[in-house]
Write a protein that holds these residues in place. Sequence first.
Motif, PDB file in Angstrom:
ATOM      1  N   ARG A  22    -120.301 -13.461  -4.849  1.00 52.25           N
ATOM      2  CA  ARG A  22    -120.296 -12.136  -5.481  1.00 52.25           C
ATOM      3  C   ARG A  22    -121.181 -12.092  -6.734  1.00 52.25           C
ATOM      4  O   ARG A  22    -121.326 -11.046  -7.358  1.00 52.25           O
ATOM      5  N   MET A  55    -112.309 -11.912 -12.420  1.00 54.25           N
ATOM      6  CA  MET A  55    -111.374 -11.250 -11.503  1.00 54.25           C
ATOM      7  C   MET A  55    -111.356  -9.740 -11.731  1.00 54.25           C
ATOM      8  O   MET A  55    -111.228  -8.964 -10.792  1.00 54.25           O
ATOM      9  N   MET A  68    -106.824 -10.921  -6.674  1.00 52.61           N
ATOM     10  CA  MET A  68    -107.429 -11.295  -7.960  1.00 52.61           C
ATOM     11  C   MET A  68    -106.387 -11.905  -8.893  1.00 52.61           C
ATOM     12  O   MET A  68    -106.689 -12.817  -9.657  1.00 52.61           O
ATOM     13  N   GLY A  99    -115.188 -27.204  -5.270  1.00 46.66           N
ATOM     14  CA  GLY A  99    -115.747 -25.856  -5.378  1.00 46.66           C
ATOM     15  C   GLY A  99    -116.928 -25.824  -6.343  1.00 46.66           C
ATOM     16  O   GLY A  99    -117.962 -25.226  -6.060  1.00 46.66           O
ATOM     17  N   ALA A 100    -116.768 -26.467  -7.498  1.00 48.09           N
ATOM     18  CA  ALA A 100    -117.867 -26.519  -8.468  1.00 48.09           C
ATOM     19  C   ALA A 100    -119.076 -27.242  -7.868  1.00 48.09           C
ATOM     20  O   ALA A 100    -120.219 -26.894  -8.158  1.00 48.09           O
ATOM     21  N   LEU A 155    -121.870 -21.581 -13.784  1.00 47.65           N
ATOM     22  CA  LEU A 155    -121.983 -21.714 -12.322  1.00 47.65           C
ATOM     23  C   LEU A 155    -120.952 -22.694 -11.783  1.00 47.65           C
ATOM     24  O   LEU A 155    -120.389 -22.484 -10.707  1.00 47.65           O
ATOM     25  N   ARG A 156    -120.721 -23.774 -12.525  1.00 46.29           N
ATOM     26  CA  ARG A 156    -119.659 -24.691 -12.067  1.00 46.29           C
ATOM     27  C   ARG A 156    -118.309 -23.975 -12.035  1.00 46.29           C
ATOM     28  O   ARG A 156    -117.533 -24.142 -11.094  1.00 46.29           O
ATOM     29  N   GLY A 198    -118.155 -21.553  -9.148  1.00 48.84           N
ATOM     30  CA  GLY A 198    -117.968 -22.333  -7.926  1.00 48.84           C
ATOM     31  C   GLY A 198    -116.527 -22.779  -7.769  1.00 48.84           C
ATOM     32  O   GLY A 198    -115.948 -22.680  -6.685  1.00 48.84           O
ATOM     33  N   ALA A 199    -115.929 -23.260  -8.841  1.00 49.52           N
ATOM     34  CA  ALA A 199    -114.527 -23.665  -8.783  1.00 49.52           C
ATOM     35  C   ALA A 199    -113.629 -22.478  -8.449  1.00 49.52           C
ATOM     36  O   ALA A 199    -112.617 -22.620  -7.763  1.00 49.52           O
ATOM     37  N   MET A 200    -114.013 -21.296  -8.929  1.00 44.52           N
ATOM     38  CA  MET A 200    -113.257 -20.072  -8.607  1.00 44.52           C
ATOM     39  C   MET A 200    -113.533 -19.574  -7.185  1.00 44.52           C
ATOM     40  O   MET A 200    -112.824 -18.692  -6.699  1.00 44.52           O
ATOM     41  N   GLY A 201    -114.606 -20.068  -6.576  1.00 42.22           N
ATOM     42  CA  GLY A 201    -114.921 -19.654  -5.214  1.00 42.22           C
ATOM     43  C   GLY A 201    -115.522 -18.273  -5.124  1.00 42.22           C
ATOM     44  O   GLY A 201    -115.394 -17.600  -4.105  1.00 42.22           O
ATOM     45  N   VAL A 202    -116.210 -17.809  -6.151  1.00 40.89           N
ATOM     46  CA  VAL A 202    -116.698 -16.431  -6.165  1.00 40.89           C
ATOM     47  C   VAL A 202    -118.214 -16.323  -6.250  1.00 40.89           C
ATOM     48  O   VAL A 202    -118.749 -15.237  -6.532  1.00 40.89           O
ATOM     49  N   LEU A 203    -118.920 -17.417  -5.994  1.00 41.49           N
ATOM     50  CA  LEU A 203    -120.385 -17.382  -6.137  1.00 41.49           C
ATOM     51  C   LEU A 203    -121.048 -16.368  -5.215  1.00 41.49           C
ATOM     52  O   LEU A 203    -122.134 -15.870  -5.512  1.00 41.49           O
ATOM     53  N   ARG A 215    -110.852 -19.622  -1.018  1.00 43.99           N
ATOM     54  CA  ARG A 215    -109.615 -19.865  -1.760  1.00 43.99           C
ATOM     55  C   ARG A 215    -108.373 -19.605  -0.894  1.00 43.99           C
ATOM     56  O   ARG A 215    -107.246 -19.801  -1.357  1.00 43.99           O
ATOM     57  N   GLU A 271    -112.183 -16.511 -16.501  1.00 43.52           N
ATOM     58  CA  GLU A 271    -111.517 -16.252 -15.228  1.00 43.52           C
ATOM     59  C   GLU A 271    -111.065 -14.799 -15.144  1.00 43.52           C
ATOM     60  O   GLU A 271    -111.273 -14.120 -14.129  1.00 43.52           O
ATOM     61  N   ARG A 319    -110.847 -27.680  -7.214  1.00 42.91           N
ATOM     62  CA  ARG A 319    -111.716 -27.031  -8.201  1.00 42.91           C
ATOM     63  C   ARG A 319    -113.039 -27.795  -8.323  1.00 42.91           C
ATOM     64  O   ARG A 319    -114.113 -27.195  -8.396  1.00 42.91           O
ATOM     65  N   GLN A 344    -127.396 -28.368 -11.558  1.00 45.09           N
ATOM     66  CA  GLN A 344    -126.451 -27.487 -10.877  1.00 45.09           C
ATOM     67  C   GLN A 344    -127.117 -26.726  -9.730  1.00 45.09           C
ATOM     68  O   GLN A 344    -126.492 -26.469  -8.717  1.00 45.09           O
TER      69      GLN A 344
END
Lengths: 226, 226, 226, 226, 226, 226
Positions: D135, D101, C101, E128-129, D124-125, D128-133, C135, D97, E125, F108
Amino acid sequence: MKHLIVINPNSSQTVTDGIDAAVAPLRSFGIPIRCLTLSEGPKGIESQRQADLTIAPMLALAEAQADAAGYVIACFGDPGLHALRDQTRLPVVGIQEAAVMTALTLGQRFGVIAILPTSIPRHLRAFGAMGVLGRLAGDRALGLGVADLAEPDKTLDAMIATGRRLRDKDGADVLIMGCAGMARYRATLEEATGLPVVEPTQSAVSMALGQIRLNMSHASTRSNHA
Amino acid sequence: MKHLIVINPNSSQTVTDGIDAAVAPLRSFGIPIRCLTLSEGPKGIESQRQADLTIAPMLALAEAQADAAGYVIACFGDPGLHALRDQTRLPVVGIQEAAVMTALTLGQRFGVIAILPTSIPRHLRAFGAMGVLGRLAGDRALGLGVADLAEPDKTLDAMIATGRRLRDKDGADVLIMGCAGMARYRATLEEATGLPVVEPTQSAVSMALGQIRLNMSHASTRSNHA
Amino acid sequence: MKHLIVINPNSSQTVTDGIDAAVAPLRSFGIPIRCLTLSEGPKGIESQRQADLTIAPMLALAEAQADAAGYVIACFGDPGLHALRDQTRLPVVGIQEAAVMTALTLGQRFGVIAILPTSIPRHLRAFGAMGVLGRLAGDRALGLGVADLAEPDKTLDAMIATGRRLRDKDGADVLIMGCAGMARYRATLEEATGLPVVEPTQSAVSMALGQIRLNMSHASTRSNHA
Amino acid sequence: MKHLIVINPNSSQTVTDGIDAAVAPLRSFGIPIRCLTLSEGPKGIESQRQADLTIAPMLALAEAQADAAGYVIACFGDPGLHALRDQTRLPVVGIQEAAVMTALTLGQRFGVIAILPTSIPRHLRAFGAMGVLGRLAGDRALGLGVADLAEPDKTLDAMIATGRRLRDKDGADVLIMGCAGMARYRATLEEATGLPVVEPTQSAVSMALGQIRLNMSHASTRSNHA
Amino acid sequence: MKHLIVINPNSSQTVTDGIDAAVAPLRSFGIPIRCLTLSEGPKGIESQRQADLTIAPMLALAEAQADAAGYVIACFGDPGLHALRDQTRLPVVGIQEAAVMTALTLGQRFGVIAILPTSIPRHLRAFGAMGVLGRLAGDRALGLGVADLAEPDKTLDAMIATGRRLRDKDGADVLIMGCAGMARYRATLEEATGLPVVEPTQSAVSMALGQIRLNMSHASTRSNHA
Amino acid sequence: MKHLIVINPNSSQTVTDGIDAAVAPLRSFGIPIRCLTLSEGPKGIESQRQADLTIAPMLALAEAQADAAGYVIACFGDPGLHALRDQTRLPVVGIQEAAVMTALTLGQRFGVIAILPTSIPRHLRAFGAMGVLGRLAGDRALGLGVADLAEPDKTLDAMIATGRRLRDKDGADVLIMGCAGMARYRATLEEATGLPVVEPTQSAVSMALGQIRLNMSHASTRSNHA
């Protein structure tokens, strides 16, 4: 007595014979297995176009087997898998799908040994449809020409080299043979790579026999049948 | 003669008896199956803590089976699955993993009927580790108290209601029973929902028998054994 | 006064000492930190089996700390993380989870330096359960034998080489040290690779101190406690 | 003495005061915290356009803080997060962020309470950029008009109702407050839902203080600075 | 008559001229296209900070085009894409987004040729989004210094070498040029790699013209406009 | 002069006429468009089996069009998409793929209005193969019987109700009409839901015209053609 019907959708009897030998240990489970060659199929399936064109005759061949207890479609690529499920309530297993599901229980990242590079995008579409791309280590082709593929020694050597590359570069800890009819190489490949190797027709027949014995069916049965 | 050893990691003999009955059709495959109860286990496994505490005695029980040809860990949650794979070269199948891999061949989105709501985060961690969350329709609990769970009629009614909710609200087209020992409800549940239902001990035993007969092994064998 | 309890689940006091030194800068936050060695643990944890077998004594050790304000489980692999959360309402942080994290806030793709190749499938299962595989740049092992690992210079050289490989081949822009007790190499590794390096015990203790001070708790508290 | 600089990119001093109160417990960690209001910002940030337009003045404000030890950008949406990382080697934490986390360590599926429905695609974007969708349980808006949002009781009631919907319909087992400046509702919301609640400015400040004390930096430092 | 407005957010007229030439074949579609240079932009956009700082003047420039029928933002990175959608009901297309969506219809795994290594985390990023990371083969930079980038031959050679690496090492079967203004290299690059090559301004203009003609709009229109 | 060939793989001339009307605005782009009905197709395509059986005659029909500049396969489900790409170097666009790629630039999370519930698993397999499931809000069927589908008013009402459900329950901010030949409902559906609506034949023809004008080709061309 009802049989598990295994259909090789290419027209090569040699491949069908290889499949028949591969699944021999599973005959002791007590359900008879009959392996058929699709005479209308191409010598080998090298493109999505060829794969798709086997579906119509394959469906007809399947329908003609009055004593079927279930089916395995024995081409890595599973042509017509869902179409056949739309046609019958009986268990239908594709060797690609069964190989992947089996590999997922044997290692964390699976590597696929493809015969031809042109097959790889087809495989990736299928793995995406299965939702398992996060477990794929890599999918690599043997890099052999048609002439070389006819020579068992060259083929086996290339399979071993490809398997080791999948293990060492891509991080695979389980391998899938991306073709039918080559089960005779499985033990050597396991030995040479130190990894479990999934032979897809074996996995598919094993899975189909279980589904038959447990009287299981698939979702299409419910929605598309009268 | 070598046996497939099925270990129920809770201490309920009733559950073990249910497992034994569930896998009866697979005895015809010719490999003897022995179902064991882990006497050190809790009455039922309701938390990760309880699950983890079964691992040490389960590993010892497994090791003591000199005639083992392979193992099934018969708790949805697969406690100790990878630990047992570190201990033995023989096939080791977890019922949760086997149920999911089987469901993925029967429908596009699987729904899980959980006994208790507290199990759901555990399931989700496991499905994430398997890399199959993209195929999950939903995971819903029965919503029964302990007293109600002791009554078969109430349990079956709740399973049917939960299965229909998974089908109608979540889009599941195949269901997994998230527990061992309830195979007797499978046919009724299939009938009432119109969906294929995967009973996890049946799937796991079927898969294990195939791996035993095909002389397959897992990745841990290679890396962790001397 | 309440303490943050850091448990090293292997029995190596040297590792515990390394953890103690690693978290020294965080003592200024005003919450006392006590680092414990699990005497029942193995010398080092090399398999899932060894990891799972530490859980029972770790839970007992944790329960015996009457002055605990929270816990860190200091083994990359987070054995017993969710079990301990089932046991206590206090904050419980695993060093693997905390390291990931933290890394996700420092770079776009994280690379993991694993001590042993056999750990990698365990890591991948954990990252899958965390839902963060998208990631991950790569997870690579040092490639050292046990003798070499005892020599600090060889270990550091291998860490640098592995870190550079993760950066150059796999595209990592942040690195995670996949072990406890090696914080003393962090600055050199950052210098040699030009990448931020996450030392997992530091991240976990930092996160745990924040959760303690902010009076935060975890989901298991709510569902599994009486 | 160096300070952690917290920038509220909207021009509402009330929100800044709320942030200041939220992070009060973390002042005991010994690093001074200064909360600033961006006078050029809008009254509240309701669109991506408004968010993006705060970046230029925010970067200037950040640069002007000569005694900065690190930064927190205190708008859920993290406007300018990566731009500021391009500008400084110091730790830069975004509250969105950091909240995510943190939530990932407290529950398996996080639910987000959004103030406005138009924010959800932005969230949501970002996820998605964080790669956690994978969860994410759900992201739901309060459904209040501007007038209602000015009334604390209506706001709190709507937060509780939204939190319960995320828990009961979407399966969230941890909640994130999708806004800054409302930490005073956290305890009540935890009580009413029975779930852990992450207040994003608290999480961000806690994380930033740890990174400052541990002398950590981010990947942009390495690549974009001279 | 209404025009499609293409905005190059850097201040290089050479790049704008390259874009103008790239989209020439699409002028036959009958909708006039006007390519503008953002004079307030930097010479080239090399960081997220530079990208974000173009948004305010770009929004003003867009607003000033009274005869706009739609917009294309012609910087790979799509700065201000969603901000502009918040500002206008007209179609707004980003070249990065359009390039990716086009590539997904031409091959199974796309490779991106980045000009600078520092752009890659920004790209990731964005992918991912967009939720398309599962289709990314790789994103690799040319590895040229500023001086080399000024020489067309060196740039083309590096693009070819990078494209081949994406094809051979990463498995890309379609390439995206990760920059605007280099369409003149497309044919040579296709020839040299044997792969389809997506030039992003062409894809974006093509997509925007279709949306204009079909009277399509985007989601932000509905929610953020009065 | 070369034509874009649009093939409706079902045998309903009414559907073909609807497609022809839908794409009328795009005729001004200057490339002639010819819409063909596959006489060998079923009245409507309701299963994977029916879809697969259209491939052979569709490939033949496509091959017979000597003046083709490119192809659109106008059945949501894209039967034979990759097979036709194996057969020709010309652009080949499937309406499902084009609709999804277009929707991803307009909102989205996309919602799909399916005609029949049995289509949904097919859609999900396709979205999985495309790697875009993370952007799917939901896929819901109209819930009409065959008789009702013949009545335009009932169909439109059901489309509106389904679109609103996708918006309100599933969080869609852009809708896709999961069928060909219903473009006449697009404006009303946009009005009634307040969301952008993608009509798939329009998107596909727009995309194909751009690829033709820009002289683009697909990956299969390179690998499978002599």
